[in-house]
Motif scaffolding. Structure first.
Motif, mmCIF file in Angstrom:
data_model
loop_
_atom_site.group_PDB
_atom_site.id
_atom_site.type_symbol
_atom_site.label_atom_id
_atom_site.label_comp_id
_atom_site.label_asym_id
_atom_site.label_seq_id
_atom_site.Cartn_x
_atom_site.Cartn_y
_atom_site.Cartn_z
ATOM 1 N N ARG A 5 0.824 -1.209 0.000
ATOM 2 C CA ARG A 5 0.000 0.000 0.000
ATOM 3 C C ARG A 5 0.860 1.261 0.000
ATOM 4 N NH1 ARG A 5 -4.057 -0.772 4.873
ATOM 5 N NH2 ARG A 5 -4.617 1.359 4.247
ATOM 6 N N PHE A 6 2.088 1.164 0.517
ATOM 7 C CA PHE A 6 2.982 2.315 0.471
ATOM 8 C C PHE A 6 3.390 2.623 -0.970
ATOM 9 C CE2 PHE A 6 3.566 1.290 4.981
ATOM 10 C CZ PHE A 6 3.529 2.556 5.534
ATOM 11 N N ASN A 7 3.551 1.581 -1.786
ATOM 12 C CA ASN A 7 3.860 1.815 -3.198
ATOM 13 C C ASN A 7 2.692 2.486 -3.910
ATOM 14 O OD1 ASN A 7 6.324 0.557 -2.804
ATOM 15 N ND2 ASN A 7 5.580 -1.446 -3.442
ATOM 16 N N ASP A 8 1.479 2.043 -3.603
ATOM 17 C CA ASP A 8 0.304 2.688 -4.185
ATOM 18 C C ASP A 8 0.203 4.143 -3.733
ATOM 19 O OD1 ASP A 8 -0.241 0.226 -5.292
ATOM 20 O OD2 ASP A 8 -1.621 -0.361 -3.681
ATOM 21 N N PHE A 9 0.558 4.372 -2.487
ATOM 22 C CA PHE A 9 0.511 5.736 -1.968
ATOM 23 C C PHE A 9 1.552 6.616 -2.655
ATOM 24 C CE2 PHE A 9 0.771 9.204 0.993
ATOM 25 C CZ PHE A 9 -0.509 9.287 1.520
ATOM 26 N N LEU A 11 2.546 6.350 -5.761
ATOM 27 C CA LEU A 11 1.997 6.720 -7.063
ATOM 28 C C LEU A 11 0.955 7.822 -6.927
ATOM 29 C CD1 LEU A 11 1.611 3.178 -8.672
ATOM 30 C CD2 LEU A 11 3.403 4.871 -9.096
ATOM 31 N N ARG A 12 0.169 7.739 -5.889
ATOM 32 C CA ARG A 12 -0.820 8.789 -5.652
ATOM 33 C C ARG A 12 -0.145 10.127 -5.371
ATOM 34 N NH1 ARG A 12 -4.725 9.078 -0.321
ATOM 35 N NH2 ARG A 12 -5.549 11.176 -0.704
ATOM 36 N N LEU A 13 0.911 10.082 -4.592
ATOM 37 C CA LEU A 13 1.646 11.306 -4.283
ATOM 38 C C LEU A 13 2.341 11.849 -5.519
ATOM 39 C CD1 LEU A 13 2.601 13.274 -2.073
ATOM 40 C CD2 LEU A 13 4.511 11.737 -1.635
ATOM 41 N N TYR A 14 2.822 10.958 -6.372
ATOM 42 C CA TYR A 14 3.525 11.376 -7.587
ATOM 43 C C TYR A 14 2.581 12.088 -8.553
ATOM 44 C CZ TYR A 14 6.468 11.067 -11.748
ATOM 45 O OH TYR A 14 7.209 11.368 -12.864
ATOM 46 N N LYS A 15 1.353 11.607 -8.640
ATOM 47 C CA LYS A 15 0.402 12.175 -9.594
ATOM 48 C C LYS A 15 -0.408 13.329 -9.012
ATOM 49 C CE LYS A 15 -0.215 7.701 -11.910
ATOM 50 N NZ LYS A 15 -1.185 6.626 -12.250
ATOM 51 N N GLY A 16 -0.470 13.428 -7.693
ATOM 52 C CA GLY A 16 -1.331 14.416 -7.062
ATOM 53 C C GLY A 16 -0.766 15.825 -7.106
ATOM 54 N N ASP A 17 -1.622 16.777 -6.808
ATOM 55 C CA ASP A 17 -1.248 18.186 -6.739
ATOM 56 C C ASP A 17 -0.879 18.511 -5.299
ATOM 57 O OD1 ASP A 17 -0.964 20.910 -6.780
ATOM 58 O OD2 ASP A 17 -2.727 21.283 -8.012
ATOM 59 N N ALA A 18 0.368 18.932 -5.096
ATOM 60 C CA ALA A 18 0.850 19.164 -3.736
ATOM 61 C C ALA A 18 0.068 20.270 -3.035
ATOM 62 C CB ALA A 18 2.341 19.507 -3.764
ATOM 63 N N LYS A 19 -0.312 21.310 -3.755
ATOM 64 C CA LYS A 19 -0.994 22.432 -3.122
ATOM 65 C C LYS A 19 -2.438 22.090 -2.758
ATOM 66 C CE LYS A 19 1.795 26.050 -5.309
ATOM 67 N NZ LYS A 19 1.777 27.273 -6.151
ATOM 68 N N GLN A 20 -3.135 21.437 -3.662
ATOM 69 C CA GLN A 20 -4.546 21.145 -3.417
ATOM 70 C C GLN A 20 -4.741 19.893 -2.572
ATOM 71 O OE1 GLN A 20 -6.561 20.965 -7.181
ATOM 72 N NE2 GLN A 20 -6.210 23.122 -7.671
ATOM 73 N N ASP A 21 -3.993 18.849 -2.886
ATOM 74 C CA ASP A 21 -4.199 17.561 -2.226
ATOM 75 C C ASP A 21 -3.234 17.313 -1.078
ATOM 76 O OD1 ASP A 21 -6.049 17.213 -4.262
ATOM 77 O OD2 ASP A 21 -4.617 16.162 -5.551
ATOM 78 N N GLY A 22 -2.330 18.259 -0.797
ATOM 79 C CA GLY A 22 -1.305 18.041 0.216
ATOM 80 C C GLY A 22 -1.831 17.649 1.581
ATOM 81 N N PRO A 23 -2.735 18.430 2.192
ATOM 82 C CA PRO A 23 -3.231 18.073 3.531
ATOM 83 C C PRO A 23 -3.904 16.708 3.581
ATOM 84 C CG PRO A 23 -3.769 20.350 3.010
ATOM 85 C CD PRO A 23 -3.233 19.748 1.751
ATOM 86 N N ALA A 24 -4.712 16.400 2.584
ATOM 87 C CA ALA A 24 -5.398 15.103 2.577
ATOM 88 C C ALA A 24 -4.409 13.959 2.408
ATOM 89 C CB ALA A 24 -6.441 15.075 1.457
ATOM 90 N N ILE A 25 -3.412 14.152 1.561
ATOM 91 C CA ILE A 25 -2.411 13.109 1.336
ATOM 92 C C ILE A 25 -1.613 12.843 2.611
ATOM 93 C CG2 ILE A 25 -0.257 12.604 0.120
ATOM 94 C CD1 ILE A 25 -1.407 13.957 -2.333
ATOM 95 N N LEU A 26 -1.210 13.902 3.296
ATOM 96 C CA LEU A 26 -0.429 13.733 4.520
ATOM 97 C C LEU A 26 -1.254 13.073 5.619
ATOM 98 C CD1 LEU A 26 1.524 17.119 4.644
ATOM 99 C CD2 LEU A 26 2.331 14.897 3.852
ATOM 100 N N GLU A 27 -2.519 13.416 5.701
ATOM 101 C CA GLU A 27 -3.379 12.801 6.710
ATOM 102 C C GLU A 27 -3.578 11.318 6.423
ATOM 103 O OE1 GLU A 27 -5.456 12.336 10.088
ATOM 104 O OE2 GLU A 27 -4.379 14.143 9.454
ATOM 105 N N ASP A 28 -3.778 10.974 5.160
ATOM 106 C CA ASP A 28 -3.940 9.562 4.803
ATOM 107 C C ASP A 28 -2.646 8.783 5.051
ATOM 108 O OD1 ASP A 28 -6.494 10.142 4.068
ATOM 109 O OD2 ASP A 28 -6.091 10.204 1.908
ATOM 110 N N PHE A 29 -1.510 9.421 4.784
ATOM 111 C CA PHE A 29 -0.240 8.736 5.034
ATOM 112 C C PHE A 29 -0.031 8.517 6.529
ATOM 113 C CE2 PHE A 29 4.316 8.775 5.950
ATOM 114 C CZ PHE A 29 4.746 7.737 5.148
ATOM 115 N N GLU A 49 9.986 0.862 3.981
ATOM 116 C CA GLU A 49 8.855 0.839 3.058
ATOM 117 C C GLU A 49 8.359 2.248 2.739
ATOM 118 O OE1 GLU A 49 7.493 -1.553 1.388
ATOM 119 O OE2 GLU A 49 8.746 -3.152 2.212
ATOM 120 N N ALA A 50 8.415 3.124 3.732
ATOM 121 C CA ALA A 50 7.909 4.488 3.546
ATOM 122 C C ALA A 50 8.969 5.444 3.027
ATOM 123 C CB ALA A 50 7.353 5.014 4.869
#
Length: 300
Positions: A5-9, A11-29, A49-50
């Motif tokens: 799941r860390f590898n999937d995460f 890829l999500r971080l690689y494709k995501g927008d740091a400014k818009q999706d940053g808080p949600a991504i960090l919370e999910d991580f 792994e992380a």
């Protein structure tokens, strides 16, 4: 727990927008990290792994947000230590202080992170840059002033040479900072006082000690090279090493369409140095107690 799941995460971080999706991504991580801890995954495996995700967080300028959330608000030491490690690798040879945009950060969070960055032993360019950024971006208060004084005094005492080099950099973003100028003046005064002390011959390194020191450096360099070659599965297939023990340049000949050309290539070593904390050199136990207090005091 499925560690893929860390590898999937990633890829999500690689494709995501740091400014818009940053808080949600960090919370999910953070949720994923806590789930892995609760499932019994050991700390070393979890960090490995992380590692890719944390490197991506640092590279995508999400460190400010991650530091405020994980180190400041939640105060998660193991996750903060893993993040600090990747930051230390990324900014190990940083030639100037880092400037952080802390205008939208709360006073409590910024001051907590400032103290805990020192406790996590991040590079001075990061911790001192954070403290100086507070003095410029946040409104003055008693908490801000006391935290800046605490952090800058700690760094100037433990890493005087590094602080002096970073503050004297011509491209420093804090060239006009009054706090930075005061620290630079203090370090210059202390250096002048230190140089004015008498030089004791008894404390100087003898010729035998210098030879032993050079031998230890060569042995360490050889051990690192052998380890790197031993761990590389491509070394035996594609690499050919030639060692010139007593030479400082190499002569190469190559044939072009008209004649044989000789080229002289100078040889040089690539080295880096890191200033260790002064208290840690003298008393590691005391230094460990000091950084532990820095972490605990920040949460009070």
């Amino acid at each position: 727990m499925d560690m893929m799941r860390f590898n999937d995460f990633y890829l999500r971080l690689y494709k995501g927008d740091a400014k818009q999706d940053g808080p949600a991504i960090l919370e999910d991580f953070y949720t994923l990290w806590r789930e892995a801890e609760n499932s019994g995954v050991d700390a070393e495996s979890l960090r490995e792994e992380a590692k890719g995700v944390l490197q991506r967080i640092v590279a995508k300028d999400l460190f400010l947000l991650a530091a405020c959330e994980w180190i400041g608000t939640k105060g998660h030491f193991k996750l903060g230590k893993a993040l600090a490690h990747e930051v230390s690798v990324h900014y190990l040879q940083q030639p100037e202080l880092l400037k952080f945009a802390l205008s939208e950060t709360t006073e409590e969070c910024a001051t907590t992170v400032a103290r805990r960055l020192c406790a996590l032993d991040v590079p001075v360019a990061v911790s001192l840059g954070w403290a100086l950024s507070m003095s410029e971006d946040l409104p003055p208060s008693q908490l801000i002033a006391s935290t800046i004084a605490k952090v800058t005094n700690f760094l100037a005492t433990e890493h005087p040479a590094t602080c002096k080099r970073l503050l004297e950099s011509k491209s420093s973003p804090f060239a006009d900072s009054q706090v930075a100028q005061q620290i630079a003046e203090r370090l210059a005064t202390e250096l002048n006082a230190l140089e004015a002390l008498p030089q004791l011959v008894e404390l100087q390194m003898s010729s035998e000690m210098r030879r032993s020191f050079r031998y230890l450096r060569r042995s360490e360099n050889r051990a690192v090279t052998e380890q790197a070659q031993g761990e590389s599965f491509l070394a035996d297939m594609f690499m050919l090493s030639e060692h010139f023990k007593y030479s400082n340049q190499v002569a190469l000949e190559h044939q072009n369409d008209q004649q044989t050309v000789e080229t002289i290539i100078p040889m040089f070593t690539q080295e880096m140095s890191v200033e260790l904390p002064q208290t840690w050199i003298a008393d590691p136990l005391l230094y460990g107690h000091m950084v532990m207090n820095l972490w605990k005091e920040a949460g009070q």
